[in-house]
Scaffold this motif. Sequence first.
Motif, PDB file in Angstrom:
ATOM      1  N   LEU A 136       0.831  -1.189   0.000  1.00  0.00           N
ATOM      2  CA  LEU A 136       0.000   0.000   0.000  1.00  0.00           C
ATOM      3  C   LEU A 136       0.871   1.246   0.000  1.00  0.00           C
ATOM      4  O   LEU A 136       1.984   1.249   0.541  1.00  0.00           O
ATOM      5  N   TYR A 137       0.352   2.305  -0.605  1.00  0.00           N
ATOM      6  CA  TYR A 137       1.054   3.578  -0.585  1.00  0.00           C
ATOM      7  C   TYR A 137       0.709   4.253   0.735  1.00  0.00           C
ATOM      8  O   TYR A 137      -0.283   4.983   0.859  1.00  0.00           O
ATOM      9  N   ALA A 138       1.533   3.977   1.731  1.00  0.00           N
ATOM     10  CA  ALA A 138       1.268   4.443   3.089  1.00  0.00           C
ATOM     11  C   ALA A 138       2.548   4.277   3.894  1.00  0.00           C
ATOM     12  O   ALA A 138       3.578   3.819   3.378  1.00  0.00           O
ATOM     13  N   SER A 139       2.493   4.654   5.155  1.00  0.00           N
ATOM     14  CA  SER A 139       3.615   4.433   6.070  1.00  0.00           C
ATOM     15  C   SER A 139       3.080   3.787   7.344  1.00  0.00           C
ATOM     16  O   SER A 139       1.902   3.926   7.681  1.00  0.00           O
ATOM     17  N   TRP A 140       3.939   3.057   8.018  1.00  0.00           N
ATOM     18  CA  TRP A 140       3.528   2.373   9.239  1.00  0.00           C
ATOM     19  C   TRP A 140       3.410   3.369  10.380  1.00  0.00           C
ATOM     20  O   TRP A 140       4.367   4.050  10.724  1.00  0.00           O
ATOM     21  N   ARG A 141       2.218   3.481  10.971  1.00  0.00           N
ATOM     22  CA  ARG A 141       2.010   4.395  12.102  1.00  0.00           C
ATOM     23  C   ARG A 141       0.747   3.977  12.856  1.00  0.00           C
ATOM     24  O   ARG A 141      -0.347   4.501  12.592  1.00  0.00           O
ATOM     25  N   PRO A 142       0.856   3.056  13.787  1.00  0.00           N
ATOM     26  CA  PRO A 142      -0.335   2.671  14.579  1.00  0.00           C
ATOM     27  C   PRO A 142      -0.902   3.878  15.310  1.00  0.00           C
ATOM     28  O   PRO A 142      -0.165   4.657  15.920  1.00  0.00           O
ATOM     29  N   HIS A 143      -2.218   4.051  15.259  1.00  0.00           N
ATOM     30  CA  HIS A 143      -2.827   5.211  15.887  1.00  0.00           C
ATOM     31  C   HIS A 143      -4.330   4.987  16.041  1.00  0.00           C
ATOM     32  O   HIS A 143      -4.917   4.094  15.427  1.00  0.00           O
ATOM     33  N   LEU A 144      -4.945   5.794  16.880  1.00  0.00           N
ATOM     34  CA  LEU A 144      -6.396   5.839  17.048  1.00  0.00           C
ATOM     35  C   LEU A 144      -6.858   7.251  16.712  1.00  0.00           C
ATOM     36  O   LEU A 144      -6.047   8.177  16.611  1.00  0.00           O
ATOM     37  N   GLY A 145      -8.161   7.415  16.562  1.00  0.00           N
ATOM     38  CA  GLY A 145      -8.686   8.738  16.258  1.00  0.00           C
ATOM     39  C   GLY A 145     -10.149   8.852  16.614  1.00  0.00           C
ATOM     40  O   GLY A 145     -10.777   7.877  17.052  1.00  0.00           O
TER      41      GLY A 145
END
Length: 466
Positions: A56-65
């Motif tokens: 995927l065109y993305a970066s690894w960054r676990p997060h909530l929102g």
Amino acid sequence: MKVLAPLRRGPELPARRVDADLVVLGVEVALVAAAVAVGLLLNARGVGLHADAAPLYASWRPHLGWGTPAALLVAAGVLGRGVRWARTAGWGRLLVAGYLAAVAWTMSLALVDGWSAGFTRRLTPQAEYLHEVPRVTDVTAMLAGFSARILDFQPDSWSTHTAGHPPGALLVFVGLDRIGLGGPTAAALACVLVGATVTVSVPVTLRALGAGQAARDVLPFLVLLPGAIWVGVSADGIFTGVVAAGLALLAVRALVAAAVGGLLLGFALYLSYGFVLVGVLALAVVALRPRDRWPVLLAALAGAGTVVATFTLAGFWWLDGYHLVVQRYHQGWAADRPYGYWVWANIAALLLCVGPVLGTALRRTALASAAPAWTVAMRWRGPDRAGMIALREAGPTVLLPLAAVLAVGAADLSGLSKAEVERIWLPFVVWLLVAAAHLPPPAQRFWLAGQVVTALAVSHLLWTVS
């Protein structure tokens, strides 16, 4: 057209077929895992994938929102009463509810990244269309000189997305600006609202082609589409809605509607060069109509031809733009991205966009419909016309996903879709999901849950904001 409903699916399948579904799921998981592992290895070695979280065109960054609880609530509602209600609700109420649920699901996933980063600023980077909108002061002059600004490394080169698409894509956002809906928030909202209309267009198409029950079965999968992550927010959400609406208008029983559908599909050619492959889906829709195929085809061609003539007279020749875009494509990251990785890793990205239901749905489509329909066709007409008759007898739940598979396969093998296909292929993804109509009712919630898990995992583990 006679639709062989008993061949389409059945709740009672042998245990070995249920096991086969799990085998297919295992293959899908292995493919995605391999794409991730190889992507990590290639990135560590400095190979130019230009995708930190490949495939995927993305970066690894676990997060909530803020969107996390909202997404869980929408998913719980659809998985709970939504599936059963979809089978019994009044048609108009169902479409309205499906559309609103899709908007809520898309917005929830966007807001996992926050209101600003996940929604209002998604279309503001220099590579996006909004960067060019203030520079368009004369639409006629822009169209006439569009091709001259496609190639990179010129003082007045278009930004990446504008250069990579025909001028219709930029015109959409220029048009929004001209009617007072300029700015990133209005543009982002347009992507979501137009993209969510696939929950209306696809079911309407199926129902018009005689597959009313399939339309109800597929709707929850369209609502909980993992690809909604990229509908909200990218211009491909608008593209997806335009293509789906055009195909739906080809399916309904009115020549005027077919002409309007042709106008939309003709305009789609000026949203993305890759939408020439939508022609496969359009031909499938026309072939599935019970009657008036030739008049509908001619009306659609007239509508599409009007759009082509308008752009051509305004000074933009589609083929010139296409050839220049191929050159521009290889001036950028495409020159670094290895075909040997992306030609199969793209399929892993597609699985993360469609969800794990894809493999099983396509398998059941082939087994439950294609082979029996071929047998019927052979009995009726003989081998000389068996292929075409088989496809028509199998119906829209076979032919439409098959057309989408062919389109995606052609795009993948072309080498002009290396990475970012999770959003680029969205207009085909929603038609692949039609194959979900072949799932037995008891299994639908299981596979819908898989869609939810996939969407939540991607949106919470990765930063998909470009």
